[in-house]
Structure formats: C-alpha cells, structure tokens
Design a protein around this motif. Sequence first.
Motif, PDB file in Angstrom:
ATOM      1  N   GLU A  26       0.855  -1.208  -0.057  1.00 45.21           N
ATOM      2  CA  GLU A  26       0.057   0.026   0.078  1.00 45.21           C
ATOM      3  C   GLU A  26       1.021   1.219   0.054  1.00 45.21           C
ATOM      4  O   GLU A  26       0.506   2.325  -0.531  1.00 45.21           O
ATOM      5  CB  GLU A  26      -0.913   0.012   1.147  1.00 45.21           C
ATOM      6  N   PHE A  27       1.927   1.478   0.882  1.00 43.32           N
ATOM      7  CA  PHE A  27       2.859   2.475   0.891  1.00 43.32           C
ATOM      8  C   PHE A  27       3.445   2.813  -0.539  1.00 43.32           C
ATOM      9  O   PHE A  27       3.595   3.763  -0.726  1.00 43.32           O
ATOM     10  CB  PHE A  27       3.842   2.089   1.812  1.00 43.32           C
ATOM     11  N   ARG A  28       4.079   1.469  -1.230  1.00 42.78           N
ATOM     12  CA  ARG A  28       4.635   1.866  -2.472  1.00 42.78           C
ATOM     13  C   ARG A  28       3.750   2.078  -3.652  1.00 42.78           C
ATOM     14  O   ARG A  28       3.945   2.977  -4.446  1.00 42.78           O
ATOM     15  CB  ARG A  28       5.234   0.487  -2.932  1.00 42.78           C
ATOM     16  N   ILE A  29       2.496   1.865  -3.577  1.00 47.60           N
ATOM     17  CA  ILE A  29       1.390   2.386  -4.502  1.00 47.60           C
ATOM     18  C   ILE A  29       1.063   3.615  -4.109  1.00 47.60           C
ATOM     19  O   ILE A  29       1.155   4.702  -5.081  1.00 47.60           O
ATOM     20  CB  ILE A  29       0.138   1.706  -4.351  1.00 47.60           C
ATOM     21  N   GLU A  30       1.125   4.062  -2.996  1.00 47.28           N
ATOM     22  CA  GLU A  30       0.732   5.637  -2.740  1.00 47.28           C
ATOM     23  C   GLU A  30       1.807   6.746  -2.868  1.00 47.28           C
ATOM     24  O   GLU A  30       1.642   7.680  -3.266  1.00 47.28           O
ATOM     25  CB  GLU A  30       0.368   5.633  -1.046  1.00 47.28           C
ATOM     26  N   PHE A  31       3.290   5.994  -2.408  1.00 46.81           N
ATOM     27  CA  PHE A  31       4.240   6.817  -2.702  1.00 46.81           C
ATOM     28  C   PHE A  31       5.232   6.145  -3.653  1.00 46.81           C
ATOM     29  O   PHE A  31       6.313   5.705  -3.168  1.00 46.81           O
ATOM     30  CB  PHE A  31       4.869   7.029  -1.361  1.00 46.81           C
ATOM     31  N   PRO A  32       5.015   6.244  -5.184  1.00 40.85           N
ATOM     32  CA  PRO A  32       5.831   5.447  -5.793  1.00 40.85           C
ATOM     33  C   PRO A  32       7.432   5.973  -5.919  1.00 40.85           C
ATOM     34  O   PRO A  32       8.505   5.478  -6.302  1.00 40.85           O
ATOM     35  CB  PRO A  32       5.366   5.364  -7.145  1.00 40.85           C
ATOM     36  N   ASP A  33       7.607   7.446  -5.662  1.00 42.98           N
ATOM     37  CA  ASP A  33       8.938   7.947  -5.894  1.00 42.98           C
ATOM     38  C   ASP A  33       9.821   7.637  -4.641  1.00 42.98           C
ATOM     39  O   ASP A  33      10.793   7.979  -4.575  1.00 42.98           O
ATOM     40  CB  ASP A  33       8.641   9.365  -6.292  1.00 42.98           C
ATOM     41  N   VAL A  34       8.935   7.323  -3.498  1.00 42.18           N
ATOM     42  CA  VAL A  34       9.975   7.052  -2.313  1.00 42.18           C
ATOM     43  C   VAL A  34      10.897   5.734  -2.328  1.00 42.18           C
ATOM     44  O   VAL A  34      10.164   4.735  -2.428  1.00 42.18           O
ATOM     45  CB  VAL A  34       8.919   7.067  -1.046  1.00 42.18           C
ATOM     46  N   VAL A  35      11.779   5.618  -1.782  1.00 39.53           N
ATOM     47  CA  VAL A  35      12.747   4.319  -1.972  1.00 39.53           C
ATOM     48  C   VAL A  35      12.493   3.869  -0.813  1.00 39.53           C
ATOM     49  O   VAL A  35      12.657   4.377   0.513  1.00 39.53           O
ATOM     50  CB  VAL A  35      14.065   4.833  -2.087  1.00 39.53           C
ATOM     51  N   PHE A  36      12.055   2.448  -0.581  1.00 43.70           N
ATOM     52  CA  PHE A  36      11.627   1.981   0.904  1.00 43.70           C
ATOM     53  C   PHE A  36      12.289   0.521   0.729  1.00 43.70           C
ATOM     54  O   PHE A  36      11.850  -0.275  -0.202  1.00 43.70           O
ATOM     55  CB  PHE A  36      10.169   1.699   0.757  1.00 43.70           C
ATOM     56  N   GLU A  37      13.159   0.341   1.691  1.00 39.29           N
ATOM     57  CA  GLU A  37      13.616  -1.035   1.901  1.00 39.29           C
ATOM     58  C   GLU A  37      13.084  -1.517   3.256  1.00 39.29           C
ATOM     59  O   GLU A  37      13.053  -1.212   4.232  1.00 39.29           O
ATOM     60  CB  GLU A  37      15.437  -0.968   1.806  1.00 39.29           C
ATOM     61  N   TYR A  38      12.649  -2.907   2.855  1.00 39.89           N
ATOM     62  CA  TYR A  38      12.279  -3.638   4.074  1.00 39.89           C
ATOM     63  C   TYR A  38      13.079  -5.014   4.181  1.00 39.89           C
ATOM     64  O   TYR A  38      13.247  -5.817   3.483  1.00 39.89           O
ATOM     65  CB  TYR A  38      10.715  -3.951   3.790  1.00 39.89           C
ATOM     66  N   GLU A  39      13.635  -5.080   5.526  1.00 39.16           N
ATOM     67  CA  GLU A  39      14.353  -6.163   5.534  1.00 39.16           C
ATOM     68  C   GLU A  39      13.906  -6.990   7.068  1.00 39.16           C
ATOM     69  O   GLU A  39      13.407  -6.463   8.102  1.00 39.16           O
ATOM     70  CB  GLU A  39      15.820  -5.704   6.379  1.00 39.16           C
ATOM     71  N   LYS A  40      13.647  -8.310   6.702  1.00 39.15           N
ATOM     72  CA  LYS A  40      13.068  -9.270   7.632  1.00 39.15           C
ATOM     73  C   LYS A  40      14.284  -9.525   8.670  1.00 39.15           C
ATOM     74  O   LYS A  40      15.178  -9.550   8.381  1.00 39.15           O
ATOM     75  CB  LYS A  40      12.594 -10.422   6.842  1.00 39.15           C
ATOM     76  N   PHE A  41      13.603  -9.645   9.853  1.00 44.05           N
ATOM     77  CA  PHE A  41      14.591  -9.916  10.909  1.00 44.05           C
ATOM     78  C   PHE A  41      14.889 -11.668  11.108  1.00 44.05           C
ATOM     79  O   PHE A  41      14.228 -12.232  10.878  1.00 44.05           O
ATOM     80  CB  PHE A  41      14.111  -9.336  12.288  1.00 44.05           C
TER      81      PHE A  41
END
Length: 41
Positions: A26-41
Amino acid sequence: MVEAYFRNGRKVEGVWEHSINACTEEFRIEFPDVVFEYEKF
C-alpha cells in the motif's frame, strides 16, 4: 506507514493480525517515488 499497518489489520478469532506485506505494498502504491527497503529480521 503506521496508518497503512493498522488499516490492513484484521481480527481472527479475537486476535488482531497485521500483514507487513500488505502494508508495504500500500505504501509503495501511494508513494511510488519514495525508496523503501524492508528487511526481515
């Protein structure tokens, strides 16, 4: 991001469950220009 996390929650047998995948999507769809990285623990 926090709002998306809670918005995508659902109650299963009286316990709230939240999907990180749904939240980040949802975040990536709403803010396509923001670089977002998610790392699992």
